[in-house]
Enzyme design. Structure first.
Site, PDB file in Angstrom:
ATOM      1  N   THR A  89       0.872  -1.174   0.000  1.00 12.87           N
ATOM      2  CA  THR A  89       0.000   0.000   0.000  1.00 12.87           C
ATOM      3  C   THR A  89       0.907   1.222   0.000  1.00 12.87           C
ATOM      4  O   THR A  89       1.660   1.431   0.962  1.00 12.87           O
ATOM      5  CB  THR A  89      -0.894   0.026   1.253  1.00 12.87           C
ATOM      6  OG1 THR A  89      -1.645  -1.189   1.301  1.00 12.87           O
ATOM      7  CG2 THR A  89      -1.853   1.207   1.211  1.00 12.87           C
ATOM      8  N   LYS A  91      -8.000   1.396  -3.169  1.00  9.80           N
ATOM      9  CA  LYS A  91      -7.698   0.985  -1.788  1.00  9.80           C
ATOM     10  C   LYS A  91      -7.878   2.149  -0.803  1.00  9.80           C
ATOM     11  O   LYS A  91      -8.511   2.003   0.244  1.00  9.80           O
ATOM     12  CB  LYS A  91      -6.266   0.456  -1.740  1.00  9.80           C
ATOM     13  CG  LYS A  91      -5.671   0.371  -0.362  1.00  9.80           C
ATOM     14  CD  LYS A  91      -5.561  -1.014   0.190  1.00  9.80           C
ATOM     15  CE  LYS A  91      -5.133  -0.982   1.646  1.00  9.80           C
ATOM     16  NZ  LYS A  91      -5.129  -2.247   2.278  1.00  9.80           N
ATOM     17  N   LYS A  97      -2.026   5.085   8.472  1.00 10.00           N
ATOM     18  CA  LYS A  97      -1.227   5.124   7.237  1.00 10.00           C
ATOM     19  C   LYS A  97      -2.134   5.337   6.009  1.00 10.00           C
ATOM     20  O   LYS A  97      -1.874   6.206   5.180  1.00 10.00           O
ATOM     21  CB  LYS A  97      -0.447   3.808   7.084  1.00 10.00           C
ATOM     22  CG  LYS A  97       0.263   3.703   5.747  1.00 10.00           C
ATOM     23  CD  LYS A  97       0.896   2.351   5.492  1.00 10.00           C
ATOM     24  CE  LYS A  97       1.452   2.305   4.063  1.00 10.00           C
ATOM     25  NZ  LYS A  97       2.097   1.060   3.710  1.00 10.00           N
TER      26      LYS A  97
HETATM   27  P1  NAD Z   1       6.017  -5.624   7.371  1.00 10.91           P
HETATM   28  O1  NAD Z   1       6.721  -4.469   7.957  1.00 10.91           O
HETATM   29  O2  NAD Z   1       5.726  -6.831   8.209  1.00 10.91           O
HETATM   30  O3  NAD Z   1       6.837  -6.155   6.077  1.00 10.91           O
HETATM   31  C1  NAD Z   1       7.609  -5.351   5.230  1.00 10.91           C
HETATM   32  C2  NAD Z   1       8.897  -6.109   4.938  1.00 10.91           C
HETATM   33  O4  NAD Z   1       9.666  -5.364   3.991  1.00 10.91           O
HETATM   34  C3  NAD Z   1       9.776  -6.299   6.174  1.00 10.91           C
HETATM   35  O5  NAD Z   1      10.069  -7.673   6.353  1.00 10.91           O
HETATM   36  C4  NAD Z   1      11.034  -5.474   5.864  1.00 10.91           C
HETATM   37  O6  NAD Z   1      12.208  -6.033   6.406  1.00 10.91           O
HETATM   38  C5  NAD Z   1      11.032  -5.516   4.352  1.00 10.91           C
HETATM   39  N1  NAD Z   1      11.825  -4.469   3.732  1.00 10.91           N
HETATM   40  C6  NAD Z   1      11.939  -3.158   4.088  1.00 10.91           C
HETATM   41  N2  NAD Z   1      12.772  -2.512   3.242  1.00 10.91           N
HETATM   42  C7  NAD Z   1      13.187  -3.424   2.339  1.00 10.91           C
HETATM   43  C8  NAD Z   1      14.043  -3.358   1.211  1.00 10.91           C
HETATM   44  N3  NAD Z   1      14.630  -2.229   0.841  1.00 10.91           N
HETATM   45  N4  NAD Z   1      14.258  -4.503   0.513  1.00 10.91           N
HETATM   46  C9  NAD Z   1      13.657  -5.665   0.870  1.00 10.91           C
HETATM   47  N5  NAD Z   1      12.835  -5.792   1.918  1.00 10.91           N
HETATM   48  C10 NAD Z   1      12.597  -4.679   2.641  1.00 10.91           C
HETATM   49  O7  NAD Z   1       4.673  -5.062   6.734  1.00 10.91           O
HETATM   50  P2  NAD Z   1       3.381  -5.886   6.253  1.00 10.91           P
HETATM   51  O8  NAD Z   1       2.383  -5.892   7.337  1.00 10.91           O
HETATM   52  O9  NAD Z   1       3.828  -7.166   5.630  1.00 10.91           O
HETATM   53  O10 NAD Z   1       2.827  -4.896   5.147  1.00 10.91           O
HETATM   54  C11 NAD Z   1       3.374  -4.809   3.853  1.00 10.91           C
HETATM   55  C12 NAD Z   1       2.514  -3.883   3.021  1.00 10.91           C
HETATM   56  O11 NAD Z   1       1.182  -4.392   2.964  1.00 10.91           O
HETATM   57  C13 NAD Z   1       2.406  -2.462   3.569  1.00 10.91           C
HETATM   58  O12 NAD Z   1       2.450  -1.562   2.494  1.00 10.91           O
HETATM   59  C14 NAD Z   1       1.068  -2.468   4.275  1.00 10.91           C
HETATM   60  O13 NAD Z   1       0.494  -1.177   4.328  1.00 10.91           O
HETATM   61  C15 NAD Z   1       0.284  -3.399   3.395  1.00 10.91           C
HETATM   62  N6  NAD Z   1      -0.862  -4.057   4.063  1.00 10.91           N
HETATM   63  C16 NAD Z   1      -0.690  -4.625   5.293  1.00 10.91           C
HETATM   64  C17 NAD Z   1      -1.769  -5.244   5.897  1.00 10.91           C
HETATM   65  C18 NAD Z   1      -1.637  -5.911   7.255  1.00 10.91           C
HETATM   66  O14 NAD Z   1      -2.652  -6.250   7.845  1.00 10.91           O
HETATM   67  N7  NAD Z   1      -0.428  -6.125   7.756  1.00 10.91           N
HETATM   68  C19 NAD Z   1      -3.018  -5.279   5.250  1.00 10.91           C
HETATM   69  C20 NAD Z   1      -3.144  -4.724   3.989  1.00 10.91           C
HETATM   70  C21 NAD Z   1      -2.050  -4.108   3.401  1.00 10.91           C
END
Ligand code: NAD
Length: 290
Positions: free
Chosen positions: A87, A162, A237
């Site tokens: 997102t 979204k 966010k």
């Molecule tokens: P998260 O923080 O658990 O995962 C993000 C991952 O990206 C981490 O493991 C981090 O180490 C990695 N990362 C950061 N910088 C990086 C880079 N330069 N190269 C490679 N990896 C890198 O977050 P999440 O909950 O998995 O969410 C991911 C996305 O999905 C976000 O944009 C969030 O808004 C969206 N989202 C999350 C949810 C939820 O319920 N968690 C629901 C819908 C959408």
């Protein structure tokens, strides 16, 4: 298919695992030290992307997405699909799609709803922006990771859908919680409040399916001490992204603006961080008008 998967966090890890379980050859990369069942680890993002038919990113924000895109797009084979499921702001989504297009790649922005539960169960909903051709190529993967993929138009439209959806969600949750708190003070029983509103014109997903009052309506995070669920931090966010987008196109969104301000207060100045976004109800419960 040969798939690269970058960003193996709470959402990315189970999504990548589901693709591997379905028989795809998945190579993953994350800056954190994570291992995912069935997914081969690469040493860099570029290594995870080179030679893959589809490269999926699931990253925290637009800034990181842009940095990762700079690194992986030159490494990808012409004609491959760059599929971002994070997102992010609409502007970043459109910028990386344009960059991918110039590099001879197909680009899709496909943010999800359904949370970590949906990611594990493979029941996410994808809101997708990009060309028909790109959508058709990614469709079999959406079918594994999710239960529904809606093609919303050209690049950026997935993110637009979204944040518009989640702006409604944030505003509606606040309205539902403040109405419950008012009903409490007026001496109305919560079950009666639910029975009336859930079958009257005030009904909504937040009331009927995700009721913020514990012990009322179907099971929801309210029945589990407001453990997320959908965290208030993530709602903040998405509301901020909605306001960023609204400012960029001069759209008047007073309710979205108020919801963003209230979730900001709740998460950053009060006790909302790490709690479900429906914990707005105990917040209102404790307060008066002043
Ligand atoms: P998260 O923080 O658990 O995962 C993000 C991952 O990206 C981490 O493991 C981090 O180490 C990695 N990362 C950061 N910088 C990086 C880079 N330069 N190269 C490679 N990896 C890198 O977050 P999440 O909950 O998995 O969410 C991911 C996305 O999905 C976000 O944009 C969030 O808004 C969206 N989202 C999350 C949810 C939820 O319920 N968690 C629901 C819908 C959408």
């Amino acid at each position: 298919m040969k798939i690269g998967f970058i960003g193996l966090g709470n959402m990315g890890a189970p999504m990548a695992a589901n693709l591997a379980k379905a028989g795809h050859e998945v190579t993953g990369f994350d800056t954190a030290d994570v291992s995912v069942d069935g997914v081969t680890r690469a040493g860099t993002a570029a290594e995870a992307a080179a030679g893959r038919e589809v490269v999926i990113t699931m990253l925290p924000n637009g800034k990181i997405l842009r940095a990762v895109a700079d690194e992986i797009l030159p490494a990808m084979d012409a004609g491959a699909v760059f599929l971002d499921c994070s997102t992010v702001d609409v502007e970043s989504a459109r910028a990386v799609a344009e960059q991918a297009d110039k590099a001879g790649l197909l680009a899709l922005d496909a943010p999800v709803s359904g949370g970590t539960g949906g990611a594990v169960a493979g029941t996410l909903t994808f809101m997708v922006g990009g060309s028909d051709d790109a959508f058709a190529k990614a469709k079999p993967l959406f079918d594994i990771m999710g239960q529904k993929a809606v093609h919303c138009g050209p690049s950026g439209n997935g993110q637009a859908a979204k944040i518009c959806n989640n702006m409604i969600l944030g505003v509606t949750m606040i309205a539902t919680c403040e109405a419950f708190a008012l009903a409490d003070k007026l001496g109305l029983d919560r079950q009666a409040m639910f029975d009336v509103v859930s079958t009257s014109s005030g009904y909504s997903w937040t009331m009927n399916a995700y009721c913020p009052a514990p012990g009322v309506g179907p099971q929801s995070p309210a029945d589990n001490g407001y453990k997320p669920g959908f965290a208030a931090d993530l709602m903040l966010k998405d509301l901020r992204l909605s306001q960023l987008a609204a400012a960029a196109v001069d759209a008047d969104t007073p309710m979205g603006q108020a919801a963003a301000a209230l979730y900001e207060q709740f998460v950053e100045k009060e006790d909302g961080a790490g709690r479900d976004f429906s914990a707005m109800l105990p917040r209102f419960e404790k307060r008066g008008r002043g």
